[in-house]
Design a protein around this motif. Structure first.
Motif, PDB file in Angstrom:
ATOM      1  N   HIS A  17       0.839  -1.172  -0.043  1.00  0.00           N
ATOM      2  CA  HIS A  17       0.036   0.040  -0.011  1.00  0.00           C
ATOM      3  C   HIS A  17       0.819   1.245   0.007  1.00  0.00           C
ATOM      4  O   HIS A  17       0.673   2.223   0.794  1.00  0.00           O
ATOM      5  N   ARG A  18       1.821   1.250  -0.991  1.00  0.00           N
ATOM      6  CA  ARG A  18       2.581   2.235  -1.135  1.00  0.00           C
ATOM      7  C   ARG A  18       2.211   3.016  -2.201  1.00  0.00           C
ATOM      8  O   ARG A  18       2.151   2.497  -3.469  1.00  0.00           O
ATOM      9  N   VAL A  19       2.471   4.540  -2.085  1.00  0.00           N
ATOM     10  CA  VAL A  19       2.497   5.097  -3.554  1.00  0.00           C
ATOM     11  C   VAL A  19       3.520   5.175  -4.352  1.00  0.00           C
ATOM     12  O   VAL A  19       4.705   5.038  -4.105  1.00  0.00           O
ATOM     13  N   GLN A  20       3.139   4.618  -5.647  1.00  0.00           N
ATOM     14  CA  GLN A  20       4.158   4.122  -6.702  1.00  0.00           C
ATOM     15  C   GLN A  20       4.700   5.232  -7.417  1.00  0.00           C
ATOM     16  O   GLN A  20       5.937   5.236  -7.540  1.00  0.00           O
ATOM     17  N   GLY A  21       3.692   5.784  -8.220  1.00  0.00           N
ATOM     18  CA  GLY A  21       4.194   6.696  -9.198  1.00  0.00           C
ATOM     19  C   GLY A  21       5.005   6.445 -10.307  1.00  0.00           C
ATOM     20  O   GLY A  21       5.063   5.440 -10.780  1.00  0.00           O
ATOM     21  N   GLN A  22       6.260   7.200 -10.437  1.00  0.00           N
ATOM     22  CA  GLN A  22       7.100   6.825 -11.133  1.00  0.00           C
ATOM     23  C   GLN A  22       8.358   6.312 -10.537  1.00  0.00           C
ATOM     24  O   GLN A  22       9.569   6.137 -11.242  1.00  0.00           O
ATOM     25  N   THR A  23       8.313   5.727  -9.278  1.00  0.00           N
ATOM     26  CA  THR A  23       9.214   4.950  -8.779  1.00  0.00           C
ATOM     27  C   THR A  23       9.824   3.671  -9.567  1.00  0.00           C
ATOM     28  O   THR A  23       8.529   3.012  -9.877  1.00  0.00           O
ATOM     29  N   LEU A  88       5.151  12.298  -2.682  1.00  0.00           N
ATOM     30  CA  LEU A  88       4.377  11.277  -2.059  1.00  0.00           C
ATOM     31  C   LEU A  88       4.784   9.670  -2.744  1.00  0.00           C
ATOM     32  O   LEU A  88       4.397   8.847  -1.629  1.00  0.00           O
ATOM     33  N   GLU A  89       5.538   9.520  -3.396  1.00  0.00           N
ATOM     34  CA  GLU A  89       6.266   8.392  -3.873  1.00  0.00           C
ATOM     35  C   GLU A  89       6.845   7.551  -2.651  1.00  0.00           C
ATOM     36  O   GLU A  89       7.714   8.093  -1.759  1.00  0.00           O
ATOM     37  N   GLY A  90       6.452   6.597  -2.510  1.00  0.00           N
ATOM     38  CA  GLY A  90       7.255   5.572  -1.218  1.00  0.00           C
ATOM     39  C   GLY A  90       6.517   5.719  -0.075  1.00  0.00           C
ATOM     40  O   GLY A  90       6.558   4.920   0.829  1.00  0.00           O
ATOM     41  N   ARG A  91       5.394   6.547   0.165  1.00  0.00           N
ATOM     42  CA  ARG A  91       4.744   6.779   1.373  1.00  0.00           C
ATOM     43  C   ARG A  91       3.634   5.801   1.191  1.00  0.00           C
ATOM     44  O   ARG A  91       3.100   5.387   0.355  1.00  0.00           O
ATOM     45  N   HIS A  92       3.285   5.181   2.659  1.00  0.00           N
ATOM     46  CA  HIS A  92       2.121   4.284   2.792  1.00  0.00           C
ATOM     47  C   HIS A  92       0.937   5.170   2.393  1.00  0.00           C
ATOM     48  O   HIS A  92       0.799   6.333   2.942  1.00  0.00           O
ATOM     49  N   TYR A  93      -0.207   4.477   2.213  1.00  0.00           N
ATOM     50  CA  TYR A  93      -1.731   5.209   1.828  1.00  0.00           C
ATOM     51  C   TYR A  93      -2.118   5.792   3.165  1.00  0.00           C
ATOM     52  O   TYR A  93      -2.414   7.002   3.193  1.00  0.00           O
TER      53      TYR A  93
END
Length: 185
Positions: A17-23, A88-93
């Motif tokens: 449940h991590r924000v992926q985006g362009q990771t 926001l990327e990598g952060r838990h929801y």
């Protein structure tokens, strides 16, 4: 031209449940590989001319699986990357807090986390469609392996819409491994 839009299989960050985006690095899980197998089977009998993919690991791994029966080497492109979500990327929801939409700004034009807006993604998707039309013949069938929000924006563009026409109701959750087909006119 017929475009088969494929969302990557489940990634480790989907599970976390991590924000992926362009990771770039989160890989597929075992379930994600099974979902990619289902996408491969959906497209097995389709005469694909090419498989294009986001250059992010989870999409590239999915594309490798989808391309196998066609003996194609997936072509990576940053045009198919997910919407960049900046810090926001990598952060838990559950770490995310609601943010206000700046007054006078449409929600699709907000650059959440100082990343990309849906308007920015739509520019990339229009560039992609222009490129595909220039490189491939009108009768080509292509698989495009990408990410949930990027695919929602691409679907809006393929319907002749803009970033403000992204249909989050028709595709509230573009499922991992799901294939949706569009005709490019």
């Amino acid at each position: 031209m017929i475009l088969h839009l494929v969302r990557h299989g489940q990634s480790t960050w989907n599970v976390e449940h991590r924000v992926q985006g362009q990771t770039m690095h989160p890989p597929l899980t075992e379930l994600g590989r099974e979902q990619a197998d289902l996408a491969r089977e959906t497209l097995r009998s389709v005469p694909l001319m090419a498989v294009l993919t986001s250059d992010q690991t989870r999409a590239a791994q999915t594309a490798d699986i989808v391309a196998q029966p066609h003996r194609l080497v997936p072509l990576p492109t940053p045009l198919l990357r997910e919407q960049a979500l900046g810090d926001l990327e990598g952060r838990h929801y559950d770490e995310l807090e609601p943010q206000a939409i700046p007054e006078g700004t449409h929600i699709s034009e907000v650059r959440w986390g100082h990343g990309e807006s849906l308007a920015d993604v739509a520019v990339r998707m229009r560039d992609l469609v222009t490129l595909l039309s220039a490189v491939y013949p009108p009768e080509a069938q292509l698989a495009l392996v990408s990410h949930g929000d990027a695919l929602r924006v691409l679907a809006a563009v393929l319907r002749g819409g803009s970033h403000r026409d992204v249909d989050f109701e028709a595709y509230p959750t573009w499922p991992n491994g799901h294939v949706e087909t569009f005709k490019l006119s």
